[in-house]
Design a protein around this motif. Structure first.
Motif, PDB file in Angstrom:
ATOM      1  N   ILE A   4       0.868  -1.173   0.000  1.00 63.61           N
ATOM      2  CA  ILE A   4       0.000   0.000   0.000  1.00 63.61           C
ATOM      3  C   ILE A   4       0.903   1.220   0.000  1.00 63.61           C
ATOM      4  O   ILE A   4       1.775   1.355   0.856  1.00 63.61           O
ATOM      5  N   ILE A   6       0.859   5.357   0.112  1.00 68.46           N
ATOM      6  CA  ILE A   6       0.000   6.486   0.472  1.00 68.46           C
ATOM      7  C   ILE A   6       0.622   7.783  -0.011  1.00 68.46           C
ATOM      8  O   ILE A   6       1.750   8.118   0.358  1.00 68.46           O
ATOM      9  N   CYS A  11      -3.362  13.838   3.268  1.00 66.81           N
ATOM     10  CA  CYS A  11      -4.199  12.638   3.293  1.00 66.81           C
ATOM     11  C   CYS A  11      -4.777  12.425   4.696  1.00 66.81           C
ATOM     12  O   CYS A  11      -4.030  12.229   5.649  1.00 66.81           O
ATOM     13  N   VAL A  13      -6.411   9.845   5.831  1.00 72.27           N
ATOM     14  CA  VAL A  13      -6.622   8.450   6.230  1.00 72.27           C
ATOM     15  C   VAL A  13      -5.323   7.670   6.396  1.00 72.27           C
ATOM     16  O   VAL A  13      -5.307   6.449   6.262  1.00 72.27           O
ATOM     17  N   THR A  17      -5.252   3.668   7.112  1.00 72.57           N
ATOM     18  CA  THR A  17      -4.596   2.819   6.123  1.00 72.57           C
ATOM     19  C   THR A  17      -3.530   1.950   6.771  1.00 72.57           C
ATOM     20  O   THR A  17      -3.447   0.747   6.492  1.00 72.57           O
ATOM     21  N   GLY A  21      -3.591  -2.087   6.839  1.00 70.10           N
ATOM     22  CA  GLY A  21      -2.448  -2.801   6.291  1.00 70.10           C
ATOM     23  C   GLY A  21      -1.834  -3.750   7.307  1.00 70.10           C
ATOM     24  O   GLY A  21      -1.552  -4.914   6.997  1.00 70.10           O
ATOM     25  N   VAL A  28       3.082  -1.095   4.211  1.00 70.89           N
ATOM     26  CA  VAL A  28       2.569   0.239   3.919  1.00 70.89           C
ATOM     27  C   VAL A  28       3.750   1.192   3.795  1.00 70.89           C
ATOM     28  O   VAL A  28       4.627   1.210   4.652  1.00 70.89           O
ATOM     29  N   ILE A  70      -3.274   5.006  -2.277  1.00 66.40           N
ATOM     30  CA  ILE A  70      -4.255   5.874  -1.638  1.00 66.40           C
ATOM     31  C   ILE A  70      -3.903   7.305  -2.026  1.00 66.40           C
ATOM     32  O   ILE A  70      -2.832   7.802  -1.679  1.00 66.40           O
ATOM     33  N   GLN A  90      -9.682   8.864  -0.309  1.00 65.28           N
ATOM     34  CA  GLN A  90      -9.906   8.892   1.136  1.00 65.28           C
ATOM     35  C   GLN A  90     -11.360   8.632   1.525  1.00 65.28           C
ATOM     36  O   GLN A  90     -11.656   8.394   2.679  1.00 65.28           O
ATOM     37  N   PHE A 141     -14.289   3.988   3.954  1.00 66.50           N
ATOM     38  CA  PHE A 141     -12.918   3.838   3.477  1.00 66.50           C
ATOM     39  C   PHE A 141     -12.322   2.510   3.947  1.00 66.50           C
ATOM     40  O   PHE A 141     -11.757   1.749   3.146  1.00 66.50           O
ATOM     41  N   VAL A 142     -12.428   2.221   5.230  1.00 66.42           N
ATOM     42  CA  VAL A 142     -11.854   0.989   5.788  1.00 66.42           C
ATOM     43  C   VAL A 142     -12.483  -0.239   5.136  1.00 66.42           C
ATOM     44  O   VAL A 142     -11.778  -1.193   4.771  1.00 66.42           O
ATOM     45  N   LEU A 145     -11.038  -0.582   1.515  1.00 67.06           N
ATOM     46  CA  LEU A 145      -9.640  -1.013   1.528  1.00 67.06           C
ATOM     47  C   LEU A 145      -9.546  -2.473   1.964  1.00 67.06           C
ATOM     48  O   LEU A 145      -8.824  -3.272   1.355  1.00 67.06           O
TER      49      LEU A 145
END
Length: 157
Positions: A4, A6, A11, A13, A17, A21, A28, A70, A90, A141-142, A145
């Motif tokens: 992931i 970002i 951002c 989130v 994130t 992850g 991440v 992201i 996001q 969002f969660v 993802l």
């Protein structure tokens, strides 16, 4: 296994994130510039020189097919889609080959209106403060993802 990545400058989130992850054992990477150094336990932070799009280009150069990106930047999303990454904003919107052209066209039209001294349609800005994120936005969002990661694990098992 995907990574992931970002686009962390601005951002909202990053923490969510990293948490998702870690829950799935997915690495991440937080990419930011020297003006927005963002570090979180459980994630690798990569810092780049401050400058127009420096983080975007660094991210595109690192993204691999199947990675999850992201970002809220349509241009960056488009470049990552071309590299066969999954791209999420996001708010849980997944950018796809089916929706990115329309999003980019709308952005272009809005910029033309602004240059002409007109304001694009949309909610009136009442304050300079960004709207507070809601619990519902975070949940959407969660969930998205989490779903993307589970789909990837299923596809690769």
């Amino acid at each position: 296994m995907p990574t992931i990545l970002i686009d962390a400058d601005g951002c909202p989130v990053v923490d969510l994130t990293v948490r998702v992850g870690q829950a799935h054992g997915v690495p991440v990477k937080i990419l930011c510039d020297t003006a927005h150094r963002i570090e979180r336990e459980g994630a690798e932070t990569l810092v780049f020189d401050k400058g127009a799009d420096s983080v975007d280009f660094a991210l595109v150069n690192r993204v691999q097919p199947g990675d999850i990106v992201i970002t809220q930047d349509y241009g960056l999303a488009s470049m990552c889609l071309a590299r066969r990454a999954r791209v999420l904003n996001q708010n849980g919107l997944e950018y796809t080959a089916q929706n990115i052209d329309g999003l980019l066209a709308r952005r272009h039209e809005n910029k033309k209106l602004l240059r002409a001294g007109k304001h694009p349609k949309g909610p009136a800005k009442r304050t300079k403060e960004p709207a507070k994120r809601t619990k519902e936005q975070d949940e959407v969002f969660v969930e998205k993802l989490d779903k993307i990661i589970r789909e990837d694990k299923k596809r690769n098992s």
